[in-house]
Design a protein around this motif. Sequence first.
Motif, short mmCIF file in Angstrom:
data_model
loop_
_atom_site.label_atom_id
_atom_site.label_comp_id
_atom_site.label_asym_id
_atom_site.label_seq_id
_atom_site.Cartn_x
_atom_site.Cartn_y
_atom_site.Cartn_z
N VAL A 65 0.83 -1.21 0.00
CA VAL A 65 0.00 0.00 0.00
C VAL A 65 0.87 1.26 0.00
CG1 VAL A 65 -1.73 1.31 1.28
CG2 VAL A 65 -1.95 -1.14 1.06
N LEU A 99 -2.18 8.23 5.57
CA LEU A 99 -3.65 8.18 5.61
C LEU A 99 -4.17 7.00 4.78
CD1 LEU A 99 -6.31 9.44 6.55
CD2 LEU A 99 -6.29 10.90 4.54
N LEU A 100 -3.58 6.81 3.60
CA LEU A 100 -4.03 5.70 2.76
C LEU A 100 -3.78 4.35 3.45
CD1 LEU A 100 -5.24 5.15 -0.11
CD2 LEU A 100 -2.95 4.45 -0.74
N SER A 141 -3.84 3.78 6.53
CA SER A 141 -4.86 3.61 7.58
C SER A 141 -6.20 3.22 6.99
CB SER A 141 -5.04 4.92 8.36
OG SER A 141 -3.93 5.17 9.15
N ILE A 142 -6.59 3.90 5.90
CA ILE A 142 -7.93 3.70 5.34
C ILE A 142 -8.09 2.31 4.70
CG2 ILE A 142 -9.47 4.47 3.47
CD1 ILE A 142 -8.75 7.32 4.18
N CYS A 143 -7.08 1.90 3.96
CA CYS A 143 -7.22 0.65 3.19
C CYS A 143 -7.48 -0.59 4.04
CB CYS A 143 -5.98 0.41 2.34
SG CYS A 143 -5.98 1.39 0.85
N ILE A 144 -6.96 -0.59 5.25
CA ILE A 144 -7.04 -1.85 6.03
C ILE A 144 -8.00 -1.73 7.22
CG2 ILE A 144 -5.13 -1.51 7.65
CD1 ILE A 144 -4.20 -4.37 6.90
N MET A 145 -8.86 -0.69 7.23
CA MET A 145 -9.70 -0.52 8.42
C MET A 145 -11.02 -1.29 8.35
SD MET A 145 -10.93 3.38 7.91
CE MET A 145 -12.09 3.88 6.66
N TRP A 146 -11.29 -1.96 7.23
CA TRP A 146 -12.62 -2.57 7.04
C TRP A 146 -12.92 -3.71 7.99
CZ3 TRP A 146 -14.96 1.09 4.76
CH2 TRP A 146 -14.25 1.92 3.87
#
Lengths: 227, 250
Positions: B98, B126-127, B129-134
């Motif tokens: 990522v 930030l990316l 953090s966002i990509c793996i928060m699901w």
Amino acid sequence: MENNRNAKWAAYTRGTHRIGRICTVITLILLVGAPFLMGTYLGALPDLGAVAKAFLAVGLVWTVSSVVEFLIYTPMLGAGGGYLAFITGNLINMKIPCAVNARDIVGAKTGTPENEIISTLSIATSSLVTILVLALGVLLLTPLQPILQSEALQPAFENVVPALFGAMAYKYYRNHMNVAVAPLVLMSALFILVPSLISSTSMMIIPSGALAIGIAWLLYRKQKKGV
Amino acid sequence: MTILSQLNAPPIYLICGGIIAFVAVLCVIFLIRAWRAGLALGMDKTKMKRAITASATFSLLPSVGILLGVIALSGSLGIPWPWLRLSVIGALHYETQVAQTAAEQMGMSKLSAAEMTPGSFATIALLMSICIMWGMILSVFFNKKYTQKLTVKENKTGGGFGDVAMTAMFIGLVSAYMGSYIGGFVSGKGRFTFMGDWTPIVVAAVSALVMPGFVYLAEKKKKAWVESFSVAGSMIVGMAAAVVLGLLVK
């Protein structure tokens, strides 16, 4: 006596979900907020347009992968273990085998309170060990770096996962060879014939697991009929 | 002031260290609650202790492997951010990929300190953090319903197949990885060339061959405590085989 036990267990489960949810939301806010906080200190905030573009490029794949991971691993981890494992990460290469190993050593059965307790103890311990090792590693980074990055030791650290799955394979295959043969043969054949799939091994767990569960179901039914 | 010294500045350590400390406290809370609940349910203390010991020894070696990920990323992202990412939520294979993609989106030719700016760092962070928060988001909304449903099903069927299915799922997981090592060797450098990397197969095989020794001690010699160290012990020998192999081939 039994009612008292059930009431205690229900209270524990309710508490687990409450703490799990609240702390997961707080962690999410902290993780998403940290880049903005660091950006403020550094004098440059994140470029949200670039984040959106990059998310479309790579994030969607990870979103699908996250859904699959949630569906597959939550039953293995239980409630408390599930919250903790998704917060602390490193699922396939550590948390899942760790919880399964602990469950196996203790002999806890899926869906039971005992399994829930053991899984939570296991994931919490595993996470704390990682946090501790990484904190010590960061503290001692200067003296450790040459050792950890020495050329001779590189093959060892590049093969942590094969070493882990080799040991786990023996442990699980020896008593369930009739379940293991077909997925192992099928997966090997698939990766040999379509080597590009190797980079998507984590997604190939789904068909492999489905096949193993299907075979286990047939054997289970056969055994039940025989009884 | 270079970008790396900015990224390694005390305030960045404070932000990342604070989040790690929060998660560590959370782990301790879950650990203590589970321990107390286990005792209240009448669970065997020895069993719970063994689960903790086994998990601690089990996690030691993979954690050192994860530390290498921190070192690898620290050259471009500084130390505190990779330290946070890999202590909490992150996964070794995910972070690098990522971060690399995000760097490309920022117009960088590769993930490196030479091309890093404070703005690109904040965007990459930030990316990541966002990509793996699901997984976390799904846990917030569905963990309760999902686990309750599984528990109910288990009770209805009398506790039979759920357990078998979980073991089978894990066998499927292990088989997928074993298959990938075999496939990597046979076709990794072109289909049926047998020129791919064979170290993972040897390491897995050695690790699997050492395991029966521990099982023998635990089951036949009744040294139950050995079981807590069996996977970690097998892994050390398997990883040592990789070092020996590396020296021999070189």
